[in-house]
Design a protein around this motif. Structure first.
Motif, short mmCIF file in Angstrom:
data_model
loop_
_atom_site.label_atom_id
_atom_site.label_comp_id
_atom_site.label_asym_id
_atom_site.label_seq_id
_atom_site.Cartn_x
_atom_site.Cartn_y
_atom_site.Cartn_z
N ALA A 1 -1.47 46.01 4.80
CA ALA A 1 -2.18 47.03 5.58
C ALA A 1 -3.53 47.35 4.97
O ALA A 1 -4.54 47.50 5.68
N GLU A 2 -3.58 47.46 3.64
CA GLU A 2 -4.85 47.81 2.98
C GLU A 2 -5.84 46.65 3.06
O GLU A 2 -7.03 46.86 3.30
N LEU A 3 -5.36 45.42 2.88
CA LEU A 3 -6.26 44.26 2.99
C LEU A 3 -6.82 44.13 4.40
O LEU A 3 -7.97 43.72 4.59
N SER A 4 -6.01 44.46 5.39
CA SER A 4 -6.45 44.30 6.78
C SER A 4 -7.58 45.25 7.15
O SER A 4 -8.24 45.08 8.18
N ARG A 5 -7.83 46.26 6.31
CA ARG A 5 -8.94 47.17 6.56
C ARG A 5 -10.29 46.53 6.28
O ARG A 5 -11.32 47.05 6.72
N PHE A 6 -10.29 45.40 5.58
CA PHE A 6 -11.55 44.72 5.27
C PHE A 6 -11.92 43.81 6.44
O PHE A 6 -11.26 42.81 6.70
N ARG A 7 -13.00 44.14 7.11
CA ARG A 7 -13.40 43.39 8.29
C ARG A 7 -13.85 41.96 7.94
O ARG A 7 -13.88 41.09 8.81
N SER A 8 -14.22 41.74 6.71
CA SER A 8 -14.69 40.42 6.31
C SER A 8 -13.54 39.51 5.85
O SER A 8 -13.77 38.43 5.34
N LEU A 9 -12.30 39.94 6.07
CA LEU A 9 -11.13 39.13 5.75
C LEU A 9 -10.34 38.84 7.02
O LEU A 9 -10.29 39.67 7.93
N PHE A 10 -9.71 37.66 7.06
CA PHE A 10 -8.67 37.43 8.06
C PHE A 10 -7.35 37.53 7.33
O PHE A 10 -7.08 36.76 6.38
N VAL A 11 -6.49 38.47 7.71
CA VAL A 11 -5.22 38.72 7.03
C VAL A 11 -4.07 38.39 7.99
O VAL A 11 -4.00 38.94 9.09
N VAL A 12 -3.20 37.50 7.57
CA VAL A 12 -2.06 37.12 8.40
C VAL A 12 -1.12 38.31 8.56
O VAL A 12 -0.85 39.05 7.61
N ALA A 13 -0.62 38.51 9.76
CA ALA A 13 0.24 39.65 10.05
C ALA A 13 1.58 39.54 9.35
O ALA A 13 2.04 38.46 8.98
N ARG A 14 2.23 40.70 9.18
CA ARG A 14 3.52 40.77 8.48
C ARG A 14 4.55 39.83 9.08
O ARG A 14 5.26 39.12 8.36
N HIS A 15 4.67 39.83 10.42
CA HIS A 15 5.76 39.07 11.04
C HIS A 15 5.60 37.57 10.81
O HIS A 15 6.58 36.83 10.90
N SER A 16 4.39 37.11 10.53
CA SER A 16 4.18 35.69 10.23
C SER A 16 4.46 35.38 8.76
O SER A 16 5.15 34.40 8.45
N SER A 17 3.96 36.20 7.86
CA SER A 17 4.14 35.91 6.44
C SER A 17 5.58 36.14 5.99
O SER A 17 6.08 35.46 5.09
N PHE A 18 6.30 37.08 6.65
CA PHE A 18 7.67 37.37 6.23
C PHE A 18 8.65 36.26 6.62
O PHE A 18 9.80 36.27 6.18
N VAL A 19 8.20 35.30 7.43
CA VAL A 19 9.03 34.14 7.73
C VAL A 19 9.37 33.39 6.44
O VAL A 19 10.42 32.74 6.33
#
Length: 393
Positions: free
Chosen positions: A152-170
């Motif tokens: 959630a905190e990393l996703s606040r950075f607009r200059s990053l693409f952060v994979v969503a929880r439901h994808s990484s938790f696989v």
């Protein structure tokens, strides 16, 4: 051997629990994916409700309304394609049947390699579920909570693409090579970690890896009092951002915002509540609401706890719970949450869905857009907005 199905513009990679449309992953929960897999396996043939519920909720006794909700999620996904809303046929009192385009089984070597087209110019990163090293499976919620907060905190950075929880938790507990995980998720960097909570202390270990080479770029271990968990999370996020090429932005400046609570017990209750609501059953939603209310009692200024109470009210309505609280109860809670933290994207997303249920479409759209403006990386909000746009036509 992995099973890959291709049908219409969609592609289901069953072993990774991921549905793609073209090159882009579709925001779809694991239970809906499990249902889709069984329907595709039995394409053209009736599938009994009991078989579907066992596939999505193995060993659990659940209410039939939960199955209805997940089938509705699949239909909303397919409705984006002309005629797609009729691909899953209801067989009254019996079950469902897949009657869409023929599902072709592909060889394992044809696995999709996708890159986020809208974010191809941004450093891309996935945070894998932190391992629970406490020796107690009941503590999984705590290590999951740390992972979710870092995402959630990393996703606040607009200059990053952060994979969503439901994808990484696989990839929970996966032994796959980090380079293969990076290729499957379409990211350049992967974060791995572990958490061990014993009595009043916590030990968190985290590292950043280059997914192209598998090399470790940075690693750190934190061994502190449990009350320092918020500071640990901030330090992890700051180190991750600073370790990436170009240093992006001043991480300290982005992270320097008031934490929602300083009460570790209230925080713990919210993590327990989060674990419950993700089960998406009427009973678990009631249990989650109880945890969130206890958190509010300990810290009335805890905005996320108020927002999550409202979220359980929204979910209870979607689940058609016979004891669902009035939507106005949820509205009071979400308004308190936004009074406490007006720039929280999650709260605006929850408010939008509540307003949608109250048939206040224009106001719902305003809050959806506000949520996405505050956090363009929030895949859950984006998926909810897309589903409702499909409903609106």
């Amino acid at each position: 051997m992995a099973t890959i199905y291709e049908f219409g513009p969609f592609r289901l990679e069953a072993d990774a629990d991921t549905l793609f449309r073209g090159a882009e992953p579709v925001a779809l929960g694991g239970r809906a994916v499990a249902l889709l897999r069984l329907l595709l396996e039995k394409a053209g043939r009736p599938v009994a409700k009991d078989a579907l519920m066992e596939a999505a909720w193995p060993g659990l006794a659940i209410e039939e309304s939960n199955l209805t909700v997940q089938v509705a999620a699949l239909r909303r996904t397919f409705a984006a394609v002309e005629g797609g809303s009729s691909w899953i046929e209801t067989l009254p009192r019996r079950g469902y049947r897949y009657v869409g385009p023929p599902a072709v089984t592909l060889p394992d070597g044809s696995r999709q390699t996708w890159l986020p087209s809208a974010s191809s110019d941004k450093p891309s990163i996935a945070v894998l579920p932190f391992a629970n090293l406490s020796g107690d499976p009941a503590q999984d919620y705590f290590s999951d909570g740390i992972t979710e907060d870092v995402i959630a905190e990393l996703s606040r950075f607009r200059s990053l693409f952060v994979v969503a929880r439901h994808s990484s938790f696989v990839y929970r507990g996966s032994s796959s090579d980090i380079r293969e995980i990076g290729r499957q998720l379409g990211v350049r960097y992967v974060v791995e970690g572990s958490a061990r909570r014993i009595d009043k202390r916590v030990r968190v270990t985290v590292k950043i890896l280059d997914a192209a080479s598998g090399f470790t770029l940075w690693t750190e271990r934190y061994d502190r009092e449990i009350e320092d968990i918020f500071a640990i999370q901030d330090e992890i996020v700051g180190k991750i951002v600073s370790a990436l090429p170009g240093r992006l932005e001043d991480a300290g400046r982005e992270i320097a915002r008031g934490k929602q609570t300083s009460n570790i017990t209230a925080y713990d209750l919210v993590l327990l509540g989060n674990e419950k609501w993700r089960q998406l059953t009427v009973r678990s939603m009631d249990e989650a609401r109880g945890y969130f209310r206890k958190a509010v009692a300990l810290d009335p200024a805890y905005a996320r706890a108020h927002a999550n109470i409202a979220w359980t009210v929204v979910c209870a309505a979607f689940l058609e719970s016979p004891a669902a609280p009035p939507l106005d109860d949820g509205r009071r809670e979400i308004e308190i949450a936004l009074d406490l933290d007006e720039i929280d994207a999650w709260s605006h997303g929850v408010f939008a869905q509540l307003l949608f249920l109250q048939n206040r479409d224009q106001a719902a759209e305003t809050h959806f857009k506000r949520a996405l403006a505050l956090n363009p990386n929030d895949a859950d909000v984006a998926a909810a907005f897309a589903n409702i746009l499909v409903y609106w036509g």
